[in-house]
Design a protein around this motif. Structure first.
Motif, PDB file in Angstrom:
ATOM      1  N   ALA A 142     -21.383  17.637   8.826  1.00  0.00           N
ATOM      2  CA  ALA A 142     -21.797  17.760   7.426  1.00  0.00           C
ATOM      3  C   ALA A 142     -21.383  19.113   6.848  1.00  0.00           C
ATOM      4  O   ALA A 142     -20.919  19.203   5.701  1.00  0.00           O
ATOM      5  CB  ALA A 142     -23.305  17.576   7.305  1.00  0.00           C
ATOM      6  N   THR A 143     -21.531  20.163   7.634  1.00  0.00           N
ATOM      7  CA  THR A 143     -21.214  21.514   7.170  1.00  0.00           C
ATOM      8  C   THR A 143     -19.715  21.685   6.944  1.00  0.00           C
ATOM      9  O   THR A 143     -19.287  22.316   5.970  1.00  0.00           O
ATOM     10  CB  THR A 143     -21.714  22.547   8.190  1.00  0.00           C
ATOM     11  N   ASN A 144     -18.917  21.124   7.829  1.00  0.00           N
ATOM     12  CA  ASN A 144     -17.465  21.300   7.754  1.00  0.00           C
ATOM     13  C   ASN A 144     -16.816  20.430   6.690  1.00  0.00           C
ATOM     14  O   ASN A 144     -15.661  20.645   6.323  1.00  0.00           O
ATOM     15  CB  ASN A 144     -16.826  21.002   9.109  1.00  0.00           C
ATOM     16  N   GLY A 145     -17.542  19.422   6.194  1.00  0.00           N
ATOM     17  CA  GLY A 145     -16.986  18.527   5.199  1.00  0.00           C
ATOM     18  C   GLY A 145     -17.337  18.948   3.786  1.00  0.00           C
ATOM     19  O   GLY A 145     -18.040  19.944   3.559  1.00  0.00           O
ATOM     20  N   ASP A 146     -16.857  18.173   2.829  1.00  0.00           N
ATOM     21  CA  ASP A 146     -17.079  18.467   1.418  1.00  0.00           C
ATOM     22  C   ASP A 146     -18.306  17.706   0.926  1.00  0.00           C
ATOM     23  O   ASP A 146     -18.209  16.776   0.117  1.00  0.00           O
ATOM     24  CB  ASP A 146     -15.838  18.060   0.607  1.00  0.00           C
ATOM     25  N   TYR A 147     -19.490  18.103   1.445  1.00  0.00           N
ATOM     26  CA  TYR A 147     -20.722  17.375   1.136  1.00  0.00           C
ATOM     27  C   TYR A 147     -21.752  18.235   0.407  1.00  0.00           C
ATOM     28  O   TYR A 147     -22.848  17.775   0.129  1.00  0.00           O
ATOM     29  CB  TYR A 147     -21.332  16.820   2.431  1.00  0.00           C
ATOM     30  N   GLY A 148     -21.413  19.486   0.137  1.00  0.00           N
ATOM     31  CA  GLY A 148     -22.320  20.347  -0.601  1.00  0.00           C
ATOM     32  C   GLY A 148     -23.503  20.842   0.199  1.00  0.00           C
ATOM     33  O   GLY A 148     -24.495  21.300  -0.382  1.00  0.00           O
ATOM     34  N   VAL A 149     -23.428  20.754   1.522  1.00  0.00           N
ATOM     35  CA  VAL A 149     -24.526  21.211   2.366  1.00  0.00           C
ATOM     36  C   VAL A 149     -23.987  22.037   3.530  1.00  0.00           C
ATOM     37  O   VAL A 149     -22.866  21.812   4.005  1.00  0.00           O
ATOM     38  CB  VAL A 149     -25.366  20.035   2.923  1.00  0.00           C
ATOM     39  N   ALA A 150     -24.786  22.996   3.965  1.00  0.00           N
ATOM     40  CA  ALA A 150     -24.531  23.745   5.191  1.00  0.00           C
ATOM     41  C   ALA A 150     -25.752  23.526   6.082  1.00  0.00           C
ATOM     42  O   ALA A 150     -26.848  24.000   5.764  1.00  0.00           O
ATOM     43  CB  ALA A 150     -24.334  25.225   4.893  1.00  0.00           C
ATOM     44  N   VAL A 151     -25.576  22.785   7.165  1.00  0.00           N
ATOM     45  CA  VAL A 151     -26.701  22.325   7.977  1.00  0.00           C
ATOM     46  C   VAL A 151     -26.746  23.092   9.290  1.00  0.00           C
ATOM     47  O   VAL A 151     -25.740  23.189  10.004  1.00  0.00           O
ATOM     48  CB  VAL A 151     -26.604  20.815   8.261  1.00  0.00           C
ATOM     49  N   THR A 152     -27.918  23.611   9.614  1.00  0.00           N
ATOM     50  CA  THR A 152     -28.117  24.307  10.881  1.00  0.00           C
ATOM     51  C   THR A 152     -29.077  23.500  11.745  1.00  0.00           C
ATOM     52  O   THR A 152     -30.226  23.272  11.360  1.00  0.00           O
ATOM     53  CB  THR A 152     -28.714  25.709  10.650  1.00  0.00           C
TER      54      THR A 152
END
Length: 357
Positions: free
Chosen positions: A89-99
């Protein structure tokens, strides 16, 4: 979805967010001024250098929502799979940075949502129902309703493992020493439910309260007769046990499966194929779903982006984790009794599936 809490907690949170936003904008403005000064120095005062990288970075940062993803123990499926989902999700163009963050499991994850220590979490479907209804694990604290569903990702089977070939049914556990998971854990209530379907209680067995790994060790040492383990099969604890002793899974019959599902609809009938553990025959049991939940305070756009990333990941990243194989739109949208987040509902609507939100 019903009314959300718009009282003090929401107001305080919005105030905090407003202050953070003000500070962020101030920092961006300062960075912009500094950048213009540097450009002026390096280009002899020219304003048409064409370097807009600083502005673009600021815009991208402003459009990205950081999400704290509470998963499970570092040796479990929740953490491993959650880490893969977060990275994609973080590496894609989804508007989120997930930890992805390790945690103590479903109950602790729901509490983390309530305390604003997490934004999205893994949770068993039964524990999700307990929290939303204020029962079992949440009887003392009361119902939590400031969360909603993103998707059900896969099924976690209720596995009753033994090394005693004479234990063939749940009824055969009567009078035996049985591990029922940690006290007041999700596994504990699964064990209570399954026993109850056979008109049994903890008084009919000698219960011990152990983790999966400790249960496997106790079975190896003949300290217990059986153990309840609730996780996606194959489960490491059972696989490891099978390397040193002959292990068996106890099946449930259709009559008692149906009885359990009727009283507790968050269960589903499940089959563990014989080749999963090298058994002589398939095992019939029940399962609960591994669900992703989200705080109701997270924006629709952020949860929409994360939901989309789940299914894009299955298509483009399936080799990263075996559990991707079990992800399906129908299963993901199947949870009843707890509303879906509007962002997730929007994604499913685009796929032709309507969920309660």
């Amino acid at each position: 979805m019903g009314e959300r809490n718009t009282g003090t907690r929401y107001g305080s949170r919005e105030k905090g967010k407003g202050m953070k936003k003000f500070k962020t904008l101030l920092a961006i403005a300062f960075a912009g001024v500094l950048a213009l000064g540097l450009i002026g120095c390096s280009s002899g005062g020219s304003s048409d250098s064409g370097d807009t990288g600083g502005d673009t970075a600021a815009e991208n940062s402003a459009e990205t929502t950081n999400l704290r993803f509470m998963t499970g123990g570092e040796s479990g499926t929740y953490y491993a799979y959650g880490s893969v989902l977060a990275q994609y999700a973080t590496n894609g163009d989804y508007g989120v940075a997930v930890t992805a963050l390790a945690s103590n499991g479903s109950q602790a994850n729901v509490q983390a949502l309530q305390d604003d220590d997490a934004d999205i979490v893994f949770c068993q479907s039964d524990v999700t129902a307990y929290a939303y209804e204020g029962t079992n694990l949440f009887e003392e604290t009361g119902a939590y309703t400031d969360f909603s569903v993103v998707a059900t990702l896969y099924q976690e089977q209720v596995q009753i493992v033994t090394c005693n070939p004479d234990i063939k049914t749940v009824a055969d556990l009567a009078g035996k020493t049985v591990s029922v998971g940690a006290a007041n854990s999700g596994v504990f209530f699964n064990a209570v439910d399954v026993l109850g379907a056979y008109d049994m209680t903890l008084d009919d067995i000698t219960p011990v309260y152990q983790s999966f790994a400790d249960s496997a060790d106790s079975l190896k040492d003949d300290k217990i007769d059986a153990a309840f383990i609730v996780a996606g099969a194959p489960t490491t604890a059972i696989t490891d046990l099978s390397t040193t002793k002959t292990a068996y899974l106890v099946s449930m019959d259709d009559e008692h499966v149906d009885k359990l599902i009727e009283s507790s609809p968050y269960y589903a009938k499940a089959t563990i194929a014989a080749d999963v553990y090298g058994l002589e025959s398939d095992c019939t049991t029940v399962s609960v779903g591994a669900v992703v939940l989200a705080s109701n305070y997270i924006s629709d756009d952020a949860i929409y982006g994360f939901t989309k990333s789940l299914f894009d990941g299955k298509e483009n990243n399936s080799d990263a984790h075996a559990k991707y194989e079990e992800l399906s739109l129908e299963e993901a949208a199947s949870l009843k009794g707890v509303p879906y987040h509007p962002g997730a509902a929007k994604y499913f609507e685009e796929q032709g599936i309507t969920v309660e939100s």
